[in-house]
Design a protein around this motif. Structure first.
Motif, PDB file in Angstrom:
ATOM      1  N   TYR A   1       3.246   1.918  -9.556  1.00 37.24           N
ATOM      2  CA  TYR A   1       2.768   1.311 -10.797  1.00 37.24           C
ATOM      3  C   TYR A   1       2.363   2.418 -11.759  1.00 37.24           C
ATOM      4  O   TYR A   1       1.615   3.329 -11.399  1.00 37.24           O
TER       5      TYR A   1
ATOM      6  N   GLU B   1      -0.010  -8.688 -11.058  1.00 37.59           N
ATOM      7  CA  GLU B   1      -0.561  -8.463 -12.389  1.00 37.59           C
ATOM      8  C   GLU B   1      -2.085  -8.352 -12.351  1.00 37.59           C
ATOM      9  O   GLU B   1      -2.689  -7.654 -13.168  1.00 37.59           O
TER      10      GLU B   1
ATOM     11  N   GLN C   1      -2.792  -4.819 -11.175  1.00 45.06           N
ATOM     12  CA  GLN C   1      -2.499  -3.891 -12.270  1.00 45.06           C
ATOM     13  C   GLN C   1      -3.626  -3.902 -13.304  1.00 45.06           C
ATOM     14  O   GLN C   1      -4.008  -2.846 -13.833  1.00 45.06           O
TER      15      GLN C   1
END
Length: 346
Positions: free
Chosen positions: A111, A271, A274
């Motif tokens: 990521y 998500e 993240q």
């Protein structure tokens, strides 16, 4: 006139009662609706000290609407499997060593973002599988009386380790992961020969090897040693207790221990993970909370300077930190045989 006033008073009371009933009905309905919706959470697996993440949870919820669901595992569990239970992690928050192990076991997903990209390459994975958050540099915890009496003392590793008149305290290298990491850092930076020369010299004037990371800084504060070799966080924590100890940065640079974060490969809500990673990489969101709870680190994405008591800047060693298990075991065994239990004090 009195009848009119009575009617008006009745109408006012009726309106107030109706408004109250309506308010509580709406509040009850909103509560029912909120309870019927599942609470959105980000699942964190970690082996760091409990209390750190709990202190940040309210601020993160306020900013994002997500709650923390924290699972604590041991350091060995983290390196071995990453998770303990049936709930898949969204992120792992752990040491650099454990993040490297998780990457090798294919437990992480790469990521990158504008926040991870601003971290120095020394403190993040080159393939974006993990990013550092907090650095705990190794510093000298100096007794205030000693500091005042010896203003010209040179706080280099050579001088601190070899000056026999200095009462020294350090953590036993086998006590914690951070202690073991310090030995590896010394060997990587100075080489094996100089590292063991320093440690053999230090053995002659070490008053105590501590079992806990807090021991050297507390001993220095209590005057039981002149200088303690300790993590920055522990020295600041000792200062929080109003104990007379000063932070002095090694003039020839500091080893360091890194905590970081990685996105789980098995996350069902990537998500959310993240979002947490990016949030943690903006220290202004939470570093005041960390400080108030006596957790003090050097933040990866922070521009604040942290001079020591003499006004010197912190210099971190340029380390790769690629330490293999067999090499670590061999180095620890050599230290135990040649220095810790093989050396003698004069």
């Amino acid at each position: 006139m009195k009848r009119l006033l009575s009617v008006l008073l009745f109408l006012l009371l009726a309106a107030a009662a109706f408004s109250a009933i309506l308010y509580y009905a709406q509040k009850h309905e909103a509560t029912k609706e909120q309870e019927s919706r599942p609470i959105e959470k980000v699942v964190i697996y970690t082996d760091i000290q409990s209390g750190i993440l709990e202190a940040l949870s309210q601020a993160f919820y306020k900013d994002t609407g997500l709650e923390f669901e924290i699972y604590y595992v041991s350091s060995d569990q983290m390196k071995g499997q990453g998770e303990a239970g049936n709930t898949p992690a969204d992120v792992y928050i752990t040491s650099q060593e454990s993040l490297i192990a998780l990457k090798e076991k294919e437990k992480l997903s790469p990521y990158s973002s504008s926040q991870t990209d601003t971290a120095l390459e020394t403190f993040r994975d080159r393939d974006s599988y993990w990013t550092g958050l907090w650095v705990d540099p190794v510093v000298f915890a100096v007794n205030r009386e000693f500091l005042n009496k010896h203003p010209a003392f040179s706080y280099t590793w050579e001088e601190v380790m070899s000056r026999q008149s200095v009462k020294l305290s350090m953590t036993d290298f086998i006590a914690t992961d951070m202690s073991k990491d310090l030995l590896m850092c010394l060997a990587e930076h100075f080489g094996m020969d100089d590292t063991f020369r320093f440690l053999k010299s230090a053995q002659q004037h070490v008053v105590q090897y501590g079992k806990y990371l807090s021991t050297p800084s507390r001993m220095a504060a209590m005057g039981k040693c002149d200088i303690g070799i300790s993590g920055f966080n522990e020295v600041i924590r000792t200062q929080h207790e109003n104990m007379p100890v000063a932070v002095i940065y090694p003039e020839d640079g500091s080893p360091w221990y890194l905590y970081g974060v990685g996105l789980s490969a098995t996350s069902q809500e990537k998500e959310r993970g993240q979002l947490l990673i990016d949030w943690l990489l903006v220290p202004s969101h939470y570093k005041a909370i960390m400080h108030s709870n006596q957790y003090d680190y050097i933040y990866i994405n922070d521009n604040d300077s942290h001079p020591d008591v003499a006004g010197n800047s912190l210099v971190l060693w340029d380390l790769e930190k690629i330490y293999f298990e067999e090499g670590k075991k061999d180095l620890l065994n050599q230290w135990g045989e040649k220095v810790r239990f093989g050396g003698t004090k004069s």
